[in-house]
Write a protein that holds these residues in place. Sequence first.
Motif, PDB file in Angstrom:
ATOM      1  N   CYS A 330       0.854  -1.190   0.000  1.00 13.89           N
ATOM      2  CA  CYS A 330       0.000   0.000   0.000  1.00 13.89           C
ATOM      3  C   CYS A 330       0.886   1.234   0.000  1.00 13.89           C
ATOM      4  O   CYS A 330       1.754   1.386   0.859  1.00 13.89           O
ATOM      5  CB  CYS A 330      -0.906   0.007   1.230  1.00 13.89           C
ATOM      6  N   CYS A 335       1.360   4.037   5.625  1.00 10.34           N
ATOM      7  CA  CYS A 335       0.752   2.712   5.746  1.00 10.34           C
ATOM      8  C   CYS A 335       1.775   1.656   5.335  1.00 10.34           C
ATOM      9  O   CYS A 335       2.454   1.077   6.175  1.00 10.34           O
ATOM     10  CB  CYS A 335      -0.522   2.595   4.910  1.00 10.34           C
ATOM     11  N   CYS A 350      -6.359  -1.447   0.094  1.00  8.16           N
ATOM     12  CA  CYS A 350      -5.523  -1.856   1.229  1.00  8.16           C
ATOM     13  C   CYS A 350      -6.385  -2.530   2.293  1.00  8.16           C
ATOM     14  O   CYS A 350      -7.397  -1.981   2.735  1.00  8.16           O
ATOM     15  CB  CYS A 350      -4.799  -0.648   1.800  1.00  8.16           C
ATOM     16  N   CYS A 353      -5.559  -0.178   5.813  1.00 12.59           N
ATOM     17  CA  CYS A 353      -6.032   1.200   5.993  1.00 12.59           C
ATOM     18  C   CYS A 353      -7.233   1.523   5.099  1.00 12.59           C
ATOM     19  O   CYS A 353      -7.813   2.594   5.222  1.00 12.59           O
ATOM     20  CB  CYS A 353      -4.899   2.201   5.738  1.00 12.59           C
TER      21      CYS A 353
HETATM   22 ZN   LIG Z   1      -2.790   0.903   3.501  1.00 13.21          ZN
END
Ligand SMILES: [Zn+2]
Length: 405
Positions: A330, A335, A350, A353
């Motif tokens: 990601c 992240c 993702c 997140c």
């Molecule tokens: Zn992410």
Amino acid sequence: MELQRTAVVKLSVPNERQDDLKRTMDTFRDASQRFADRGWQGDDSGYVITSRSRLQPLVYDDIREDTGLHSDLTVAAVNHASDALSGCVDRMKEGERTSKPVFTSNTTVYNTNAITYFDGYCSLAAYGSGRVHAEYVYPDDSLQAEYMEGDEWTKQGAKLRYDCQSDTYYLHVSVKQEREDSSEGAESRTVLGVDRNVDGYLAVTSTGAFIGNADLLNHKRREYERRRNRLQQTGTRNAHLTIQSIGDTFANWSEDFLHQASKRLVKEAASQDCSVIVFEDLKRIRDRISGASKFQQWAFRELKRQAEYKARAHGIAVESVHPAYTSQRCSHTNCGFTHEDNRDGDEFACQKCGKELHSDYNAARNIAHRYVQNRLKSGSGRATNHLALKSGTLNGNGDYSPSTV
Ligand SMILES: [Zn+2]
């Protein structure tokens, strides 16, 4: 900084010298082939001979005696063959199956001894009564005249190509120019990551530019292969000539297609003030494009090669990074969660997140990110502190908005 360009100029060859030029081209091709055959045959230990200085004495005298080919063209034929043989050896080292180079194209390579440039025309070494004088034919709004006329650009060697379909000679001249360096020593570097693909968009940048239709490229290639196979089954002399001609046409089309793409890539980098363009290292690009055909692999290499020399003119460097996990990670700020479930075709979501992005755009951002990380880790110079990943052209959510289709 040195700028390099290729000027492509149509030539007007006097009717009475057409045969001389054609015969020179055919003999040059045969001579290149004889050098390649000899190099391929190998040395005493069975190694392919790639060095021009070792290859030249083995066949040079025979060729000159048999054909009377101009000495500079014979030397150019050695170089031509030795380049092709080196390419073969490189591919062998990569573990690819390779066969002997076979020269089929209508091309003569002229070094600066065999061609002389004048304003408006050039003179070319050839068979027959002295050199062939051929005038340049420029289209109306052509850059080519700028390259060819006057002293601003230094003209180097050239390739003469014959297009059988239009019965036309084109001269491809390498030209160069010294420019004062403006970008060297710049401390902050902005990085453009580029993801290359076998389908969908050929190249997607970390700034969200979607460039080149890879499906169209594949379609045209399949179409060409189908026609070629059909003609091969016919087997007539006419069919053979047509194969050559559609081969040339396709080669020109795909080169041009890639030129358009590389031009837009470099334009994107320049417009975003990037000092580096980063690709994935193709030698290691096994996972994601393992299904890539030889042709697609060629297209990837060619795109990068073209981007390299076009970028040089803007003082932009081209680098590559290891491709591992660039499609699974990601790229959202802070992240970096990496998982294979993150990606589903064109869509990247993702699992940690929740960020959603176009997969290729996500990969391109990761490629730029990896380059930045590598630089930080290696501690290369003061510049490292100022490294930045450009994503400003996107909307606030970091979603992609295809700037070009
Ligand atoms: Zn992410």
